[in-house]
Structure formats: C-alpha cells, structure tokens
Design a protein around this motif. Structure first.
Motif, PDB file in Angstrom:
ATOM      1  N   ALA A  55      -7.384  -7.104   2.220  1.00 46.59           N
ATOM      2  CA  ALA A  55      -6.675  -8.295   2.217  1.00 46.59           C
ATOM      3  C   ALA A  55      -5.680  -8.649   1.337  1.00 46.59           C
ATOM      4  O   ALA A  55      -4.472  -9.243   1.516  1.00 46.59           O
ATOM      5  N   ALA A  56      -6.020  -8.731  -0.064  1.00 50.00           N
ATOM      6  CA  ALA A  56      -5.596  -9.171  -1.107  1.00 50.00           C
ATOM      7  C   ALA A  56      -4.212  -8.297  -1.552  1.00 50.00           C
ATOM      8  O   ALA A  56      -3.024  -8.916  -1.853  1.00 50.00           O
ATOM      9  N   THR A  57      -4.544  -7.165  -1.187  1.00 50.28           N
ATOM     10  CA  THR A  57      -3.439  -5.824  -1.659  1.00 50.28           C
ATOM     11  C   THR A  57      -2.482  -6.046  -0.560  1.00 50.28           C
ATOM     12  O   THR A  57      -1.275  -6.040  -0.926  1.00 50.28           O
ATOM     13  N   ALA A  58      -2.935  -6.279   0.725  1.00 49.19           N
ATOM     14  CA  ALA A  58      -1.730  -6.449   1.572  1.00 49.19           C
ATOM     15  C   ALA A  58      -0.680  -7.641   1.496  1.00 49.19           C
ATOM     16  O   ALA A  58       0.376  -7.597   1.702  1.00 49.19           O
TER      17      ALA A  58
ATOM     18  N   PRO B 247       4.121  -7.602   0.721  1.00 45.56           N
ATOM     19  CA  PRO B 247       4.639  -7.557   2.107  1.00 45.56           C
ATOM     20  C   PRO B 247       5.209  -6.277   2.623  1.00 45.56           C
ATOM     21  O   PRO B 247       5.060  -6.108   3.874  1.00 45.56           O
ATOM     22  N   THR B 248       5.643  -5.291   1.939  1.00 45.81           N
ATOM     23  CA  THR B 248       6.056  -4.167   2.398  1.00 45.81           C
ATOM     24  C   THR B 248       4.994  -3.210   2.773  1.00 45.81           C
ATOM     25  O   THR B 248       5.316  -2.355   3.329  1.00 45.81           O
ATOM     26  N   PHE B 249       3.766  -3.388   2.118  1.00 39.93           N
ATOM     27  CA  PHE B 249       2.659  -2.584   2.567  1.00 39.93           C
ATOM     28  C   PHE B 249       2.318  -2.763   4.115  1.00 39.93           C
ATOM     29  O   PHE B 249       2.560  -3.836   4.578  1.00 39.93           O
ATOM     30  N   GLN B 250       1.819  -1.731   4.932  1.00 36.39           N
ATOM     31  CA  GLN B 250       1.740  -1.726   6.174  1.00 36.39           C
ATOM     32  C   GLN B 250       0.346  -1.535   6.715  1.00 36.39           C
ATOM     33  O   GLN B 250      -0.129  -0.619   6.390  1.00 36.39           O
TER      34      GLN B 250
ATOM     35  N   SER C 120       7.936   3.607  -3.277  1.00 36.66           N
ATOM     36  CA  SER C 120       8.383   3.244  -4.437  1.00 36.66           C
ATOM     37  C   SER C 120       7.127   2.369  -5.098  1.00 36.66           C
ATOM     38  O   SER C 120       7.543   1.974  -6.321  1.00 36.66           O
ATOM     39  N   SER C 121       6.213   2.023  -4.329  1.00 36.72           N
ATOM     40  CA  SER C 121       5.164   1.114  -4.887  1.00 36.72           C
ATOM     41  C   SER C 121       3.708   1.646  -4.401  1.00 36.72           C
ATOM     42  O   SER C 121       3.629   2.179  -3.478  1.00 36.72           O
TER      43      SER C 121
ATOM     44  N   ALA D  36      -2.245  13.977   0.312  1.00 43.26           N
ATOM     45  CA  ALA D  36      -1.351  12.807   0.266  1.00 43.26           C
ATOM     46  C   ALA D  36      -1.933  11.894  -0.730  1.00 43.26           C
ATOM     47  O   ALA D  36      -2.833  11.106  -0.424  1.00 43.26           O
ATOM     48  N   VAL D  37      -1.727  11.878  -1.999  1.00 40.43           N
ATOM     49  CA  VAL D  37      -2.312  11.211  -2.999  1.00 40.43           C
ATOM     50  C   VAL D  37      -1.924   9.850  -2.838  1.00 40.43           C
ATOM     51  O   VAL D  37      -0.571   9.682  -3.114  1.00 40.43           O
ATOM     52  N   ASN D  38      -2.524   8.694  -2.906  1.00 38.93           N
ATOM     53  CA  ASN D  38      -2.317   7.401  -3.234  1.00 38.93           C
ATOM     54  C   ASN D  38      -1.267   6.830  -2.200  1.00 38.93           C
ATOM     55  O   ASN D  38      -0.401   6.165  -2.437  1.00 38.93           O
ATOM     56  N   PHE D  39      -1.311   7.423  -0.749  1.00 40.40           N
ATOM     57  CA  PHE D  39      -0.550   7.118   0.243  1.00 40.40           C
ATOM     58  C   PHE D  39      -0.815   5.543   0.754  1.00 40.40           C
ATOM     59  O   PHE D  39       0.059   4.999   1.350  1.00 40.40           O
ATOM     60  N   GLY D  40      -2.125   5.305   0.524  1.00 44.07           N
ATOM     61  CA  GLY D  40      -2.487   3.888   1.153  1.00 44.07           C
ATOM     62  C   GLY D  40      -4.180   3.716   0.690  1.00 44.07           C
ATOM     63  O   GLY D  40      -4.845   4.567   0.312  1.00 44.07           O
TER      64      GLY D  40
END
Length: 209
Positions: free
Chosen positions: A52-55, A59-62, A171-172, A196-200
């Motif tokens: 939750a904190a990362t989201a 706000p561009t994270f989905q 980009s982030s 797919a490394v560090n995709f989410g």
C-alpha cells in the motif's frame, strides 16, 4: 498450672490451626501460568503495508492482474528474527475450479536452499490464506518467496498464469520497498518467457506470528 496453659498453650494451638486454614486458601488463589499462543493475523500484515505504501508513493504504479509467466517472485529481508505462519494469494478462477495448485517456495538466497515448499489452492474472489509449517527467518538474511505453476499445470491457457501485482513504470522502480522492518529489495517473473526483473511487486502476502 491450668492458668499457664490457658495463657500460653491455647494461643499457640489457635495459631497452628489458623496456619492450616489460611495457608492452603492463600496458595490456591494464585492461578497457574497459562501459555500464550502466537497469533497469525492476516489483517494489516507487513507485506500489505509495504504494498500500500509503495502504491501511494507513486500514483503511476498500477495495482493490476498481469504478467503471464509461470513464476512470480520477490526477494526480501527482515530487521529482526521472525516466523512465517501463513501465506496469502489471490488465485485464478479456472485453476481453482480445476483443482490445480500453485507451488509456494521460500528460499534462503545466501545458500540457494529451499526452506519451505508446498502446493496450495487459493480462492479467486479475494486474497485467501493457507497455514504453513512455521518458517523461521534470521534478521538481515535475504530470502525469496515465489509462486509457480508447472508447465501444463495452468489449464492449457497461458492467461491463467497471470497474477495480482503492483506494476512499476518503465522509468521508475519502487525498490527498495519497506515498512515496519520488512523490506522487499527486488522481484522477478519468468517461465515460458522472461525474465522480467523488477517489473513490479507480486502480491504474495507473508504473515508473521
């Protein structure tokens, strides 16, 4: 002589009798200590807090269901010794209906040793939880948790392999992601494609006692 007994002997006799009466009564009023059972609450877990904190921080994270690869995993550490008692995941409806389980593994990354493995079914309407044999973690040690579907174990439709993740932008990245001494340092997605490394962050909830 009788007067001396009345003055001295009788009070002593009464004192002895009182000791037998009062003594046991006082002892029995103290309850035996009761052992406490560690809780395994799935409410507001450290993983949920990190997710939750990362989201919220970007706000561009989905928060979405995506990534049609067999294995979804993330690497993490804790700042104090902890014990995992339960794992939570939101499964695929087809897999659940077909009784096709996910394999959950926890790996000590320093030695590449699997310290927990189990095959589990997860409901599809929301995150559901399974109790596991307690897994002890050592402070600052790096671990990886993964959910995997075997080749051919996804109902013949690669779309059944997708899962809930917090998807980063190109980009982030949200790593490291931390809350309450629980830190996710990286992630990976692979199997029939990738990596797919560090995709989410894959939504694989860890519950600590």
């Amino acid at each position: 002589m009788k007067k001396i007994f009345i003055k001295i002997g009788l009070p002593i006799t009464l004192l002895v009798v009182a000791t037998f009466i009062v003594g046991p009564s006082c002892g029995s009023s103290v309850p035996d200590p009761v052992a406490t059972t560690p809780t395994c609450s799935t409410t507001n877990t450290l993983f949920q807090q990190v997710f939750a904190a990362t989201a919220t921080a970007n706000p561009t994270f989905q928060d979405m269901s995506t990534m049609d690869l067999l294995t979804h995993e993330y690497t993490f550490n804790v700042n104090a010794n902890k014990t995992i008692c339960s794992i939570g995941y939101q499964g695929n409806a087809t897999l659940f209906a077909s009784n096709l389980p996910y394999t959950i593994e926890i790996v000590d990354t320093a030695t590449n040793t699997v310290i927990y493995t189990g095959n589990h079914l997860f409901g599809s309407s929301a995150t559901s939880y399974v109790s596991i044999t307690p897994v002890n973690l050592i402070a600052t040690q790096s671990y990886t948790i993964r959910r995997t579907l075997p080749t051919g174990g996804y109902g013949g439709n690669i779309g059944n392999t997708i899962g809930r993740i917090l998807r980063f932008t190109s980009s982030s990245t949200g790593f490291p992601a931390s809350s309450g001494g629980f830190t996710i340092t990286s992630s990976n997605f692979y199997g029939t494609g990738g990596p797919a490394v560090n995709f989410g962050i894959p939504y694989i909830d860890i519950v600590f006692q």
